[in-house]
Design an enzyme around this catalytic site. Sequence first.
Site: not given
Length: 382
Positions: A95, A353
Amino acid sequence: MESVERVNLLGLDGAALSELVGQWGGKPFRARQLQRWVHQRGADSFDAMTDLARDFRAQLARDCVIEALPVNTEQRSSDGTRKWLFDVGQGNAIETVFIPEDDRGTLCISSQAGCVVNCRFCSTGHQGFNRNLRASEIIGQLWWAKRVLEAAADTARLPGGKAGEDTRVISNVVMMGMGEPLLNYDQVLPALRLMLDDNAYGLSRRRVTVSTSGVVPMMDRLSQDCPVALAVSLHAPNDALRDELVPLNRKYPLNALLAACERYLAHAPRDFITFEYCMLDGINDTDQHARELIQLARQVRCKLNLIPFNPFPASGLKRSPSARVRVFAQRLMDAGIVTTVRKTRGDDIDAACGQLAGEVRDRTRITERNATRTIPIQQVHA
């Protein structure tokens, strides 16, 4: 007769491309022209390179390709964050995330499919390790995103950089996606050189950041080969706790890591190292942890970036309450430590994150969620 695999030009830095063109009898300026076509103009067809000689274009078409990984989906967050899912084969994916802000556009790219480090708080690490990415697959994420974003009418543009553009969409690149970049060093290095090359993306060394969990020998190599901004995944103020949260610490403990940071600073484009610190409720966020962290941070010129944890079921961990994060940050600032708290972005599309690839292996959830919020790729092609 065996077919010869064609060279993917995306993965060749300036020196390698000049060598290839030289093998065909071409001059160095031809390699620079070609590099600008590929990386600055985003060309994916040699026929489009009209200022190159026809026989040179024919040679390129025979022996070379310009090919990024296939893109399965693009997702857009309510806050403007965009995430692309790239197919790396065998049911695996990586990704890439674009984070727009008023003063910058940051692209977060991956260096491995999965991650071998297996930090306890990271969803990506819990998916296991598949393989290293090739240089063409690393830089291909930037190449793809630049083409798509520049073609989008709603993408904000920022003042240009070294590469000569009046404006640019992507001003910063961070290697904070899937994988440990310094465990794929031989492929990461040419990708970094392309990011900095004035004939490619022309980014400043200060605006390209490699994030590492602390692979000490490769930190030393990077400082010599291509010193860019460095972020270190710290997450604990002592070895006992870091051994549990970041298993690589058992090989490269904090004393060795801090010494490597100090050596890196002698060559770094910034005068500080960024320490990333994921805030985990009751694990690393107490006043005692703050005191230990202050003592550690005083040993090297650094900035602390506190990161709210993004929970996932397999971790067994919880995010520190916002009030606790504020108190923790204030303790550090009162001690004179430059401290920021990361604003969470893209968590509604699992782009925050530690969330990258958290759903990659769960095909049912992907299908259900993409049906309601995924933009078909054919609508965003450059």
